[in-house]
Design a protein around this motif. Structure first.
Motif, mmCIF file in Angstrom:
data_model
loop_
_atom_site.group_PDB
_atom_site.id
_atom_site.type_symbol
_atom_site.label_atom_id
_atom_site.label_comp_id
_atom_site.label_asym_id
_atom_site.label_seq_id
_atom_site.Cartn_x
_atom_site.Cartn_y
_atom_site.Cartn_z
ATOM 1 N N UNK A 1 0.846 -1.187 0.000
ATOM 2 C CA UNK A 1 0.000 0.000 0.000
ATOM 3 C C UNK A 1 0.884 1.239 0.000
ATOM 4 N N UNK A 2 0.412 2.298 -0.660
ATOM 5 C CA UNK A 2 1.143 3.552 -0.682
ATOM 6 C C UNK A 2 2.179 3.654 -1.771
ATOM 7 N N UNK A 3 2.173 2.728 -2.751
ATOM 8 C CA UNK A 3 3.167 2.734 -3.828
ATOM 9 C C UNK A 3 2.461 2.993 -5.147
ATOM 10 N N UNK A 4 2.875 4.041 -5.838
ATOM 11 C CA UNK A 4 2.361 4.384 -7.163
ATOM 12 C C UNK A 4 3.429 4.025 -8.178
ATOM 13 N N UNK A 5 3.164 3.030 -9.021
ATOM 14 C CA UNK A 5 4.151 2.533 -9.974
ATOM 15 C C UNK A 5 3.555 2.632 -11.365
ATOM 16 N N UNK A 6 4.196 3.378 -12.238
ATOM 17 C CA UNK A 6 3.667 3.562 -13.591
ATOM 18 C C UNK A 6 4.803 3.606 -14.603
ATOM 19 N N UNK A 7 4.443 3.438 -15.884
ATOM 20 C CA UNK A 7 5.412 3.333 -16.970
ATOM 21 C C UNK A 7 5.126 4.415 -18.002
ATOM 22 N N UNK A 8 6.197 5.033 -18.503
ATOM 23 C CA UNK A 8 6.057 6.056 -19.529
ATOM 24 C C UNK A 8 7.068 5.801 -20.622
ATOM 25 N N UNK A 9 6.898 6.507 -21.724
ATOM 26 C CA UNK A 9 7.823 6.444 -22.841
ATOM 27 C C UNK A 9 8.556 7.781 -22.943
ATOM 28 N N UNK A 10 9.693 7.813 -23.614
ATOM 29 C CA UNK A 10 10.417 9.083 -23.763
ATOM 30 C C UNK A 10 9.504 10.171 -24.326
ATOM 31 N N UNK A 11 9.580 11.345 -23.715
ATOM 32 C CA UNK A 11 8.756 12.460 -24.147
ATOM 33 C C UNK A 11 7.466 12.608 -23.380
ATOM 34 N N UNK A 12 7.141 11.677 -22.483
ATOM 35 C CA UNK A 12 5.899 11.747 -21.723
ATOM 36 C C UNK A 12 6.073 12.407 -20.368
ATOM 37 N N UNK A 13 7.277 12.886 -20.054
ATOM 38 C CA UNK A 13 7.500 13.416 -18.717
ATOM 39 C C UNK A 13 6.633 14.643 -18.443
ATOM 40 N N UNK A 14 6.469 15.499 -19.444
ATOM 41 C CA UNK A 14 5.682 16.713 -19.236
ATOM 42 C C UNK A 14 4.206 16.371 -19.248
ATOM 43 N N UNK A 15 3.522 16.742 -18.200
ATOM 44 C CA UNK A 15 2.107 16.437 -18.091
ATOM 45 C C UNK A 15 1.259 17.374 -18.945
ATOM 46 N N UNK A 16 0.055 16.973 -19.264
ATOM 47 C CA UNK A 16 -0.900 17.756 -20.026
ATOM 48 C C UNK A 16 -2.038 18.172 -19.110
ATOM 49 N N UNK A 17 -2.534 19.374 -19.308
ATOM 50 C CA UNK A 17 -3.681 19.824 -18.520
ATOM 51 C C UNK A 17 -4.941 19.229 -19.138
ATOM 52 N N UNK A 18 -5.601 18.383 -18.366
ATOM 53 C CA UNK A 18 -6.773 17.672 -18.867
ATOM 54 C C UNK A 18 -8.040 18.296 -18.306
ATOM 55 N N UNK A 19 -9.066 18.345 -19.154
ATOM 56 C CA UNK A 19 -10.387 18.701 -18.681
ATOM 57 C C UNK A 19 -11.054 17.495 -18.061
ATOM 58 N N UNK A 20 -12.283 17.624 -17.596
ATOM 59 C CA UNK A 20 -12.971 16.471 -16.991
ATOM 60 C C UNK A 20 -13.255 15.398 -18.032
ATOM 61 N N UNK A 21 -13.124 14.122 -17.669
ATOM 62 C CA UNK A 21 -13.439 13.045 -18.613
ATOM 63 C C UNK A 21 -14.940 12.945 -18.842
ATOM 64 N N UNK A 22 -15.300 12.185 -19.883
ATOM 65 C CA UNK A 22 -16.714 11.940 -20.142
ATOM 66 C C UNK A 22 -17.352 11.175 -19.003
ATOM 67 N N UNK A 23 -18.664 11.344 -18.796
ATOM 68 C CA UNK A 23 -19.326 10.709 -17.647
ATOM 69 C C UNK A 23 -19.674 9.243 -17.853
ATOM 70 N N UNK A 24 -19.625 8.755 -19.101
ATOM 71 C CA UNK A 24 -20.083 7.403 -19.373
ATOM 72 C C UNK A 24 -18.965 6.385 -19.413
ATOM 73 N N UNK A 25 -19.355 5.101 -19.388
ATOM 74 C CA UNK A 25 -18.418 3.985 -19.507
ATOM 75 C C UNK A 25 -18.956 3.024 -20.555
#
Length: 613
Positions: free
Chosen positions: A129-153
């Motif tokens: 518990x308490x561990x955030x582990x994720x994978x990225x590719x080169x060039x993904x370090x800079x985050x993007x400002x995202x709006x709210x996602x769609x409400x449906x699934x």
């Protein structure tokens, strides 16, 4: 050797060393060749996978040990700080360690850092518990400002051979998502595009896409997998094909969950085709959950049970480690929890469904100081009497103001309406009656509490409800009654009642249904290993486990003289031979069938009842 870049950010949260809170980066050299055997053993679930997983975890730690870190701290110091932070967190879901792997090669994306072992620890980092582990590719370090996602699934599945698994996923998703969920069965790319467009045009854009299908090797590639879509899985699409469809919807569609084998596998070095997960991330999908290798259907169902409720309550960053831990607890001998991979930019936490915007309360207007009431000299150029008129006007206004204030002070208490009488608190009987009458389906326990609270007149609680059996508990009991037969069934057609009862349990219950039991190969291998090198049991193991021979070499123990024992004869009379005899009997005399000698040996050693077919 594989060169990898690893970024570890230890969140101090006011408790740890500030020098670690900013994160550190290291370039690693990983001897992938020495890990290949261990990796393949864990991925295939072969015997000894637990020990091989520990070997992988220790090898990854050794690579960290020899690395040079950007902040000058050694790995032993960082290891000690991580262990201290996790210990102080005490199992709380708050993220205290962030580990981001920037994969520079397709092979590097396959490394399961979830299996990393800290010093003197037996539990891999990915299960903590308490561990955030994720994978990225080169060039993904800079985050993007995202709006709210769609409400449906949208739940998308393909290949009718997965219909029972789809029933399991549907039950779990509907239980959590309710009316937010729509379904697209036997999906194709065109059908998916039409459905996403319709939902967007209706103002109910899809924010989460849940995909269930088989993984299929892409022709002309070296170990790269795509998705098998269509009614029979006959259409194999690449990650680029799927990304081309989803790119028009990426503003709303921000999470794709791929319950498909090898959807994160990108082949060997130099492969021109990206994995499905990599292709989606490259086209701007905010977050992708995919699997490196195989994914057991039962594990995927348990993942759904725990991931989506946590996603809706705590966000994606906490939901992934929570679902991993629950998956590891449900199947302690399997490693599906370690093969699931999160592809998402660092520090980005997706929240779904979108929260309603809070009402903006306008800030109070700034206080404007009242004008001073001192006498002022008239600066106008008019007649000489205007200045005296101005002073008289200020004086009259002040007198009127004081008069009004005085009247308000004197009359205020008399004009205020009297306070209403306090509403008395409900009695225990009234509260119990309200609980029973307001319940959509009153339970027997609610009614009994009401009758006890209103002992003088239980009739106010209404008629006593008739107990309704819990459909989940009923289905579970029926499945458990048939569970023993699953151990002897290699295929569904061998024990249809047992499989049907288990499918009904999975549809009614989110968890707690009987396991599928060992396969014919596992049962035959266990019987051989428990024997004293029986050649008959070894041959039965070879027959059941082909083409994946897991039974070792030919036993050196000389065959026991005389007829085989009941255990040997029954093990040799495998499910495959039983099916062969059943088919052969419909075409001619059963005595002419190839497996008939094994049937007669089993019948002579164990009796007719134990060797039926």
């Amino acid at each position: 050797m594989v060169e990898e870049t690893l970024h570890i950010d230890i969140q101090a949260d006011g408790r740890g060393s500030a020098s670690l809170s900013g994160g550190a980066t290291a370039s690693l050299s990983i001897p992938l060749g020495t890990l290949r055997e261990a990796y393949d053993a864990v991925a295939s679930g072969r015997e000894g996978a637990q020990g091989k997983a520990a070997m992988l975890g220790n090898a990854l730690r050794e690579a960290l040990w020899t690395a040079s870190w950007s902040d000058g701290l050694s790995w032993p110091e960082r290891d000690a700080e991580i262990r201290r932070q996790l210990k102080e967190a005490g199992g709380a879901p708050d993220i205290v360690v962030r580990l981001v792997v920037r994969s520079t090669t397709p092979i590097g994306q396959q490394l399961p850092w979830e299996l990393l072992l800290l010093r003197d620890e037996a539990v891999p980092l990915g299960r903590r518990a308490g561990v955030d582990l994720r994978y990225i590719q080169p060039g993904e370090e800079a985050g993007t400002r995202w709006g709210p996602p769609g409400p449906g699934a949208l739940f998308v599945w393909a290949d009718q051979s997965l219909s029972a698994v789809a029933d399991r996923h549907r039950a779990s998703l509907q239980h959590t998502l309710g009316d937010r969920l729509e379904e697209l069965e036997h999906a194709t790319l065109d059908a998916l595009r039409r459905r996403l467009t319709a939902r967007r045009d209706a103002g109910e854009a899809v924010g989460v896409l849940h995909v269930l299908c088989h993984g299929a090797r892409i022709a002309g590639t070296d170990n790269v997998f795509g998705l098998a879509l269509g009614r029979f899985g006959e259409v194999v699409v690449t990650g680029a094909d799927l990304a081309a469809v989803l790119t028009d919807f990426r503003r709303d569609l921000q999470l794709v969950v791929l319950m498909s084998c090898s959807s994160a596998q990108a082949g060997d070095e130099g492969s021109p085709v990206a994995s499905v997960a990599s292709a989606l991330r490259a086209q701007g999908i905010r977050a992708v959950i995919a699997c490196r290798v195989r994914l057991l259907s039962r594990a995927a169902g348990v993942f759904c049970d725990h991931f989506y409720p946590s996603l809706m309550q705590d966000g994606l960053t906490r939901a992934i480690p929570f679902a991993r831990r629950r998956l590891a607890e449900a199947f302690p001998k399997e490693f599906d929890w370690a093969w699931l991979q999160l592809r998402q930019a660092p520090q980005d936490d997706l929240r779904w469904p979108p929260r309603a915007p809070a009402l903006e309360v306008p800030a109070p207007a700034p206080e404007v100081p009242a004008p001073a009431l001192e006498a002022r000299e008239d600066t106008s150029t008019g007649s000489g009497g205007s200045g005296g008129g101005g002073r008289r006007l200020w004086g009259a206004g002040l007198a009127a103001l004081l008069l009004i204030a005085g009247v308000a002070v004197v009359l205020g208490p008399r004009l205020r309406p009297p306070a209403p009488d306090p509403i008395p608190a409900p009695t225990a009987c009234e509260a119990a009656v309200h609980a029973v009458t307001s319940a959509e389906t009153p339970t027997a326990s609610l009614w009994q509490r009401c009758a006890a609270a209103c002992a003088e007149d239980p009739a106010v609680c209404g008629p006593e409800p008739v107990p309704v059996p819990d459909p989940c508990e009923t289905a579970r009991q029926q499945a458990e009654a048939q569970a023993a037969r699953l151990a002897t069934c290699a295929l569904r057609e061998d024990c249809p009642e047992a499989w049907d009862s288990r499918a009904a349990c999975l549809a009614a219950c989110p968890s707690g249904c009987p396991d599928e039991g060992p396969t014919a190969c596992e049962a035959a291998r266990a019987a051989f290993e428990a024997s004293s090198g029986s050649r008959a049991l070894w041959q039965a193991c070879r027959d059941a486990c082909e083409p994946d021979a897991r039974c070792g070499s030919v036993p050196t123990t000389p065959p026991r003289p005389g007829p085989p024992s009941c255990d040997e004869a029954k093990a040799a009379f495998t499910q495959a031979i039983r099916r062969e005899l059943s088919l052969c009997r419909s075409e001619g005399p059963v005595e002419d069938c190839a497996g008939y000698p094994r049937y007669t040996a089993c019948r002579e050693a164990c009796g007719e009842a134990a060797c039926s077919f």
